[in-house]
Design an enzyme around this catalytic site. Structure first.
Site, mmCIF file in Angstrom:
data_model
loop_
_atom_site.group_PDB
_atom_site.id
_atom_site.type_symbol
_atom_site.label_atom_id
_atom_site.label_comp_id
_atom_site.label_asym_id
_atom_site.label_seq_id
_atom_site.Cartn_x
_atom_site.Cartn_y
_atom_site.Cartn_z
ATOM 1 C CB CYS A 85 -23.834 -35.982 -22.401
ATOM 2 S SG CYS A 85 -25.614 -36.062 -22.770
ATOM 3 C CG HIS A 189 -23.456 -31.696 -24.629
ATOM 4 N ND1 HIS A 189 -22.814 -32.786 -25.170
ATOM 5 C CD2 HIS A 189 -24.740 -32.071 -24.428
ATOM 6 C CE1 HIS A 189 -23.684 -33.781 -25.306
ATOM 7 N NE2 HIS A 189 -24.859 -33.369 -24.862
ATOM 8 C CD GLU A 191 -19.715 -31.257 -26.231
ATOM 9 O OE1 GLU A 191 -20.582 -32.072 -26.596
ATOM 10 O OE2 GLU A 191 -19.316 -31.159 -25.061
#
EC number: 4.3.2.10
Length: 209
Positions: A85, A189, A191
């Site tokens: 990001c 992202h 994650e």
């Protein structure tokens, strides 16, 4: 001995989620650190980032010796690096969010606000979207097609198309991933991208650029 992975803490990243995702991908020795000495000793480096470009830039540059450690590890010794990001956006020459702010300059380009060319398109770009490979993806075997989770209002405008590994579409083309040599940055992202994101991190842990 487990391979040391430095997850850089500069007050601007979703560290807990990224740490857990790296462990889910099979990492055995992830160190959350703001210590340039540990960054210099790491075998892989991850730079997360959440928030405004300028604030992230200030946080990273304010750590004594950190920029020098990153330059030595990533540019001079070619340690595998992943930016996430805003951590990806900081690879650019500069960011144009609330002023002009200098980036690392590792991948030439600028970070611009997403322009609303369609009233049905919302900014920030938030949610799941396709990750489509470019003609240059074969140069960087880390990114694969799929769907990932995005959350951003600014985008990376790369100077050289050869540095763009993947695109997404949000009222027009937006760079989803950049890559050059041992450096990869993703706008999405991992994650938060479930199986797609974990698979990406697994490949990063095994990557030998």
């Amino acid at each position: 001995m487990a391979e040391a992975i430095a997850l850089i803490d500069y007050g601007a990243g979703n560290l807990h989620s990224v740490y857990n995702a790296l462990n889910a991908a099979g990492a055995e020795h992830v160190t959350v650190t703001a210590d340039p000495r540990l960054v210099r000793g790491a075998k892989r480096i991850v730079l997360p980032g959440v928030g405004a470009f300028g604030a992230c830039r200030e946080g990273l540059w304010s750590i004594p010796g950190m920029i020098e450690a990153l330059q030595d590890s990533v540019i001079e010794r070619r340690v595998p690096f992943l930016g996430i990001c805003v951590g990806m956006q900081l690879l650019a020459d500069r960011g144009l969010e609330h002023g002009t702010h200098e980036g690392l300059g590792w991948i030439p380009g600028e970070v611009h606000k997403i322009e609303r060319t369609d009233p049905n398109i919302r900014v920030p770009h938030m949610g799941w979207n396709d990750v489509a490979l470019t003609a240059h993806h074969d140069d960087h075997d880390l990114i694969e097609e799929g769907e990932a989770y995005f959350l951003h209002s600014y985008h990376f405008a790369a100077q050289d198309g050869a540095d763009v590994a993947a695109m997404t579409d949000h009222g027009g083309g937006i760079v989803a991933a950049v890559a050059r040599d041992n450096i990869v940055g993703v706008q999405f992202h991992p994650e938060k991208s479930q199986a797609y994101g974990i698979d990406l991190l697994k490949r990063f842990l095994e990557w030998k650029p």
